[in-house]
Scaffold this motif. Structure first.
Motif, PDB file in Angstrom:
ATOM      1  N   GLY A   1     -85.764 -75.959  18.204  1.00  0.00           N
ATOM      2  CA  GLY A   1     -84.605 -76.820  17.954  1.00  0.00           C
ATOM      3  C   GLY A   1     -84.964 -78.167  17.368  1.00  0.00           C
ATOM      4  O   GLY A   1     -84.158 -79.100  17.418  1.00  0.00           O
ATOM      5  N   LEU A   2     -86.191 -78.283  16.797  1.00  0.00           N
ATOM      6  CA  LEU A   2     -86.624 -79.561  16.213  1.00  0.00           C
ATOM      7  C   LEU A   2     -86.260 -79.556  14.726  1.00  0.00           C
ATOM      8  O   LEU A   2     -86.899 -78.878  13.924  1.00  0.00           O
ATOM      9  CB  LEU A   2     -88.138 -79.733  16.377  1.00  0.00           C
ATOM     10  CG  LEU A   2     -88.701 -81.096  15.990  1.00  0.00           C
ATOM     11  CD1 LEU A   2     -88.347 -82.157  17.033  1.00  0.00           C
ATOM     12  CD2 LEU A   2     -90.216 -81.051  15.797  1.00  0.00           C
ATOM     13  N   PRO A   3     -85.239 -80.306  14.334  1.00  0.00           N
ATOM     14  CA  PRO A   3     -84.801 -80.255  12.939  1.00  0.00           C
ATOM     15  C   PRO A   3     -85.907 -80.739  11.998  1.00  0.00           C
ATOM     16  O   PRO A   3     -86.468 -81.810  12.203  1.00  0.00           O
ATOM     17  CB  PRO A   3     -83.612 -81.211  12.895  1.00  0.00           C
ATOM     18  CG  PRO A   3     -83.182 -81.384  14.319  1.00  0.00           C
ATOM     19  CD  PRO A   3     -84.426 -81.239  15.132  1.00  0.00           C
ATOM     20  N   SER A   4     -86.228 -79.919  11.001  1.00  0.00           N
ATOM     21  CA  SER A   4     -87.311 -80.266  10.094  1.00  0.00           C
ATOM     22  C   SER A   4     -86.854 -80.171   8.649  1.00  0.00           C
ATOM     23  O   SER A   4     -86.035 -79.325   8.304  1.00  0.00           O
ATOM     24  CB  SER A   4     -88.476 -79.290  10.250  1.00  0.00           C
ATOM     25  OG  SER A   4     -88.992 -79.387  11.509  1.00  0.00           O
ATOM     26  N   MET A   5     -87.471 -81.021   7.815  1.00  0.00           N
ATOM     27  CA  MET A   5     -87.201 -81.030   6.381  1.00  0.00           C
ATOM     28  C   MET A   5     -85.683 -81.009   6.131  1.00  0.00           C
ATOM     29  O   MET A   5     -85.137 -80.077   5.558  1.00  0.00           O
ATOM     30  CB  MET A   5     -87.887 -79.860   5.682  1.00  0.00           C
ATOM     31  CG  MET A   5     -89.377 -79.737   5.997  1.00  0.00           C
ATOM     32  SD  MET A   5     -90.296 -81.279   5.756  1.00  0.00           S
ATOM     33  CE  MET A   5     -90.808 -81.117   4.044  1.00  0.00           C
TER      34      MET A   5
ATOM     35  N   LEU B   1     -86.536 -88.965  -3.976  1.00  0.00           N
ATOM     36  CA  LEU B   1     -87.958 -89.205  -3.713  1.00  0.00           C
ATOM     37  C   LEU B   1     -88.503 -87.953  -3.034  1.00  0.00           C
ATOM     38  O   LEU B   1     -87.722 -87.139  -2.553  1.00  0.00           O
ATOM     39  CB  LEU B   1     -88.175 -90.477  -2.878  1.00  0.00           C
ATOM     40  CG  LEU B   1     -87.859 -90.496  -1.386  1.00  0.00           C
ATOM     41  CD1 LEU B   1     -88.269 -91.845  -0.797  1.00  0.00           C
ATOM     42  CD2 LEU B   1     -86.412 -90.259  -1.070  1.00  0.00           C
ATOM     43  N   PRO B   2     -89.847 -87.788  -3.023  1.00  0.00           N
ATOM     44  CA  PRO B   2     -90.369 -86.576  -2.395  1.00  0.00           C
ATOM     45  C   PRO B   2     -90.279 -86.648  -0.873  1.00  0.00           C
ATOM     46  O   PRO B   2     -90.274 -87.735  -0.309  1.00  0.00           O
ATOM     47  CB  PRO B   2     -91.845 -86.540  -2.824  1.00  0.00           C
ATOM     48  CG  PRO B   2     -92.104 -87.765  -3.606  1.00  0.00           C
ATOM     49  CD  PRO B   2     -90.894 -88.627  -3.599  1.00  0.00           C
ATOM     50  N   PHE B   3     -90.234 -85.497  -0.206  1.00  0.00           N
ATOM     51  CA  PHE B   3     -90.360 -85.442   1.251  1.00  0.00           C
ATOM     52  C   PHE B   3     -91.726 -85.988   1.653  1.00  0.00           C
ATOM     53  O   PHE B   3     -92.727 -85.765   0.952  1.00  0.00           O
ATOM     54  CB  PHE B   3     -90.266 -83.989   1.743  1.00  0.00           C
ATOM     55  CG  PHE B   3     -88.850 -83.509   1.978  1.00  0.00           C
ATOM     56  CD1 PHE B   3     -88.150 -83.895   3.116  1.00  0.00           C
ATOM     57  CD2 PHE B   3     -88.226 -82.663   1.066  1.00  0.00           C
ATOM     58  CE1 PHE B   3     -86.854 -83.443   3.344  1.00  0.00           C
ATOM     59  CE2 PHE B   3     -86.928 -82.214   1.285  1.00  0.00           C
ATOM     60  CZ  PHE B   3     -86.235 -82.606   2.429  1.00  0.00           C
TER      61      PHE B   3
ATOM     62  N   ARG C   1     -83.609 -77.931   7.736  1.00  0.00           N
ATOM     63  CA  ARG C   1     -83.786 -76.623   7.121  1.00  0.00           C
ATOM     64  C   ARG C   1     -84.449 -75.651   8.092  1.00  0.00           C
ATOM     65  O   ARG C   1     -84.173 -74.472   8.081  1.00  0.00           O
ATOM     66  CB  ARG C   1     -84.678 -76.792   5.898  1.00  0.00           C
ATOM     67  CG  ARG C   1     -84.402 -75.838   4.785  1.00  0.00           C
ATOM     68  CD  ARG C   1     -85.386 -76.137   3.681  1.00  0.00           C
ATOM     69  NE  ARG C   1     -84.800 -76.991   2.671  1.00  0.00           N
ATOM     70  CZ  ARG C   1     -84.411 -76.528   1.485  1.00  0.00           C
ATOM     71  NH1 ARG C   1     -84.518 -75.254   1.194  1.00  0.00           N
ATOM     72  NH2 ARG C   1     -83.924 -77.350   0.583  1.00  0.00           N
ATOM     73  N   TYR C   2     -85.347 -76.184   8.942  1.00  0.00           N
ATOM     74  CA  TYR C   2     -86.092 -75.359   9.898  1.00  0.00           C
ATOM     75  C   TYR C   2     -85.933 -75.929  11.312  1.00  0.00           C
ATOM     76  O   TYR C   2     -85.610 -77.103  11.473  1.00  0.00           O
ATOM     77  CB  TYR C   2     -87.591 -75.343   9.546  1.00  0.00           C
ATOM     78  CG  TYR C   2     -87.861 -75.049   8.100  1.00  0.00           C
ATOM     79  CD1 TYR C   2     -87.673 -73.765   7.588  1.00  0.00           C
ATOM     80  CD2 TYR C   2     -88.277 -76.066   7.240  1.00  0.00           C
ATOM     81  CE1 TYR C   2     -87.902 -73.496   6.248  1.00  0.00           C
ATOM     82  CE2 TYR C   2     -88.510 -75.802   5.892  1.00  0.00           C
ATOM     83  CZ  TYR C   2     -88.320 -74.524   5.403  1.00  0.00           C
ATOM     84  OH  TYR C   2     -88.539 -74.265   4.086  1.00  0.00           O
ATOM     85  N   GLY C   3     -86.234 -75.076  12.283  1.00  0.00           N
ATOM     86  CA  GLY C   3     -86.127 -75.516  13.678  1.00  0.00           C
ATOM     87  C   GLY C   3     -87.457 -75.844  14.324  1.00  0.00           C
ATOM     88  O   GLY C   3     -87.525 -76.162  15.515  1.00  0.00           O
ATOM     89  N   THR C   4     -88.543 -75.730  13.532  1.00  0.00           N
ATOM     90  CA  THR C   4     -89.858 -76.129  14.024  1.00  0.00           C
ATOM     91  C   THR C   4     -90.573 -76.914  12.931  1.00  0.00           C
ATOM     92  O   THR C   4     -90.221 -76.802  11.750  1.00  0.00           O
ATOM     93  CB  THR C   4     -90.751 -74.911  14.379  1.00  0.00           C
ATOM     94  OG1 THR C   4     -90.789 -74.044  13.239  1.00  0.00           O
ATOM     95  CG2 THR C   4     -90.205 -74.136  15.566  1.00  0.00           C
ATOM     96  N   SER C   5     -91.580 -77.698  13.340  1.00  0.00           N
ATOM     97  CA  SER C   5     -92.318 -78.502  12.372  1.00  0.00           C
ATOM     98  C   SER C   5     -93.814 -78.254  12.500  1.00  0.00           C
ATOM     99  O   SER C   5     -94.344 -78.219  13.612  1.00  0.00           O
ATOM    100  CB  SER C   5     -92.041 -79.987  12.591  1.00  0.00           C
ATOM    101  OG  SER C   5     -92.956 -80.773  11.847  1.00  0.00           O
TER     102      SER C   5
END
Ligand code: SF4
Lengths: 578, 79
Positions: free
Chosen positions: A258-262, A369-371, A265-269
């Protein structure tokens, strides 16, 4: 001395000190700010125009010896959400205001349109409102140091940096902490409201007013002892938060998917370990610094910390999960020290960690800008935003607006406010709080993560819908009440699991005021606050269609659980059946 | 009895004197509770808060399968 309402009128630079109306007597913190905003602010007003007001109020127990009671609430109509806003923070202000007998400080009106910014100084039954040209264009640490030099270290300080002066929607308000550093107040662009009223800094000096009156000092002391014991014996508030701070959450939220990433888009980093509370604590141990640090004097939990760089030099304090998530997982910076450096800059200029981090995520998605480019972020925060360049103003306008400007569909906001560090598709109870709270996407309003992920107050499966609306409702009612006491929200952890905690809290309120509140009275207080705030929002034009999740979360599945937002409108709207 | 390989991850105070992440072998039919006991993590001092296998919360009686990732946390919180 009875408490008073201090009122400042910026249109003619005058003030009055008023008796507290009977119906406000039993209120403090959020209960009082929301009541005053609902009573005195036209819900249809422009938040940056002459008819919005700022209401600062210490909690019911602020200024007493009660553990963790030093939170100050600020209420206003939010220029970011267009609805009512209450935001609270630690720092020294709540205790100082309470000791001086300031039940609330209300600031209304706008001064004449010119370049003048003002300094408001509050003392016993008196307020001065003076131009402060020497601090215009300066950032918070310089403003703070100037005030401390002028008045000594015991004064309370609220200030804005250049983003607030320029009425940017990501701007917040800085509050002095006990160490002369900064805590922040006012998601939802409340720094812009202060800027619109042309107030650079507010100081409150309690002089020799020291004691807060207690109706029954002996009972109060006994209740505070029981309450402190509950905080210290709870494994989260007594062990985990002091040792690791709030950033301990990175790993567990990541493991649960449940960790919002990028940009959601994703739930893990991939960066979780680098960003984790364990890693931060390791660095602090190696480099000097402090793992325990309180944002106000009476805090016995001390979740805050002092973070140094590789050479042992101070970088920042109050280095929190939301900040580290926002720039680490969500925007993709894979170096914790770069994020610490950005945290310090953001304290200095006065911008909200969540809104700013979510904005950079959306800006990256839109190709601005880039991520993960820490240098680009630093340049924007130190050059473009303070100078009000078009780029600075774009980022300064918040996630929702940047999404519109760049034609982005994946824009994680509710009521135009950026989402905090919990994915609503994978932690559904938290999603219900995001869509229903009158505050816009906010995590503290009803922290369902506790029961969805952390097994506090039992466990409700985060990926299923069952029980989530009721969970969020109960937590929101309790949080509205706790936000009125001046208590830090982390007392919720012992409150959820230790039956001795809440009764002790209520005993303290009764002993302070000579009242006879029961648990039901406190629940009703919470319900009334929520209903009052909801009614304000409806009149402001925020209806059911605004209690919704961004559409992409309804058709885009979130890895690793392929989770989707699947609540019907009826299920969400049933939140308000109480 | 056949052995299975699982990934065990430890967090917060459980890491003290132990490990962060390891591939470990267990007999088939091993439960989460048995893994907790075998690792010797400090559950007396820091009672178990949350057990997660492959992203889902589980209980101590859950039987591990080959390839599982088990994450063990004491009570943690924040916000
Ligand atoms: S626990 Fe943290 S947020 Fe709460 S009062 Fe203490 S330092 Fe402040």
């Amino acid at each position: 001395m009875a408490d008073k309402i201090y009122r400042v009128r910026m249109n003619d630079l005058s003030f009055s000190v008023e008796d507290v109306p009977k119906e406000w007597l039993g209120l403090g913190g959020r209960g009082l700010t929301s009541t005053i905003v609902a009573a005195e602010v036209d819900p249809e007003c422009h938040p940056l125009g002459p008819n919005n007001k700022m209401v600062f109020a210490p909690g019911l127990l602020s200024g007493t010896a009660a553990a963790n009671s030093g939170r100050t609430s600020l209420g206003a109509k939010s220029p970011l959400t267009g609805g009512i806003k209450e935001s609270n923070s630690g720092g020294t202000s709540a205790g100082i205001m309470a000791k001086l007998g300031v039940k609330a400080l209300i600031i209304e009106g706008l001064p004449e349109e010119d370049d003048t910014f003002y300094h408001i100084h509050v003392t016993k039954e008196h307020v001065t409102i003076e131009p402060i040209p020497e601090l215009v264009g300066k950032e918070n640490f310089e403003v703070l140091d100037t005030m401390l030099e002028r008045y000594g270290r015991k004064v309370a300080v609220f200030s804005i940096g250049t983003p607030g002066e320029q009425r940017m929607l990501i701007s917040n308000i800085s509050v002095k902490d006990p160490q002369g550093k900064i805590r922040s107040l006012g998601r939802g662009g409340l720094g812009a409201v202060m800027g619109s009223k042309k107030i650079k800094v507010i100081t409150v000096d309690a002089g020799d007013s020291k004691e807060t009156y207690l109706a029954d000092a002996a009972t109060f002391r006994a209740a505070n002892k029981a309450f402190t014991k509950a905080l210290k014996e709870n494994p989260i508030s007594g062990e985990g938060l002091p040792a690791f701070g709030t950033d301990i959450l990175v790993n567990i939220i990541n493991e649960a998917g449940g960790l919002p990433s990028m940009n959601f888009r994703y739930g893990t980093s991939e960066n979780a370990e680098e960003l984790s509370g364990e890693h931060v604590a390791e660095n602090i141990q190696e480099r000097g610094g402090k793992t325990t640090h309180g944002c106000h004097a009476g805090c016995v939990i001390q979740c805050s910390q002092v973070y140094n760089d590789k050479d042992g030099n101070y970088v920042t304090s109050g280095f929190e999960y939301e900040m580290i998530w926002a720039f680490g997982a969500n925007y993709g910076i894979d170096d914790i020290d770069t994020i610490a450096h950005i945290d310090h800059i953001m304290d200095d200029i006065g911008v909200d960690a969540i809104e700013t981090g979510v904005t950079f995520g959306v800006a990256a998605e839109g190709g601005m800008l880039p991520f993960g480019d820490g240098e680009a972020v630093i340049k924007i925060l130190t050059e473009e935003i303070p100078n009000g360049t078009p780029t600075g103003r774009v980022i300064g306008s918040g996630a929702g607006n940047v999404g519109k400007l760049y034609g982005v569909v994946r824009v994680p906001v509710v009521k135009n406010q950026g989402m905090p560090a919990y994915e609503p598709r994978a932690i559904k109870g938290q999603g219900i709080t995001y869509v229903t709270t009158p505050m816009g996407a906010d995590h503290t309003a009803g922290y369902a993560v506790a029961t969805n992920i952390l097994n506090s107050g039992g466990h409700i499966d985060p990926l299923k819908k069952e029980g989530q609306v009721e969970l969020s409702r109960n937590l929101q009612i309790a949080s509205a009440a706790i936000d009125s006491t001046g208590m830090c929200i982390f007392v919720a952890f012992p409150a959820l699991d230790d039956p001795a905690c809440l009764p002790a809290l209520i005993d303290m309120i009764n002993a302070r005021f000579g009242a006879e509140l029961t648990g039901d009275d406190v629940t009703n207080l919470g319900k009334n606050i929520l209903k009052l705030e909801h009614a304000f929002n409806l009149k402001a034009g925020l209806g059911k269609a605004d209690d919704r999740i961004p559409e992409f979360m309804k058709y885009e599945t979130l890895p690793p659980h392929d989770a989707i937002w699947d609540f019907t409108n009826e299920e969400i709207d049933a939140f308000w059946d109480f | 009895m056949a052995e299975i390989t699982v990934t065990v991850k430890l967090f917060a105070q459980y890491r003290e004197g132990k490990f962060k992440v390891e591939q470990r072998q267990y007999p088939e039919g091993t439960t989460v509770g048995e893994v907790i006991a075998e690792t010797g993590i400090a559950v007396d001092r820091y009672p178990i808060g949350v057990m997660i296998i492959n992203g889902r919360h589980v209980e101590e009686d859950r039987i591990l399968e080959a390839g599982d990732t088990l994450a063990l946390f004491p009570k943690v919180g924040g916000g």
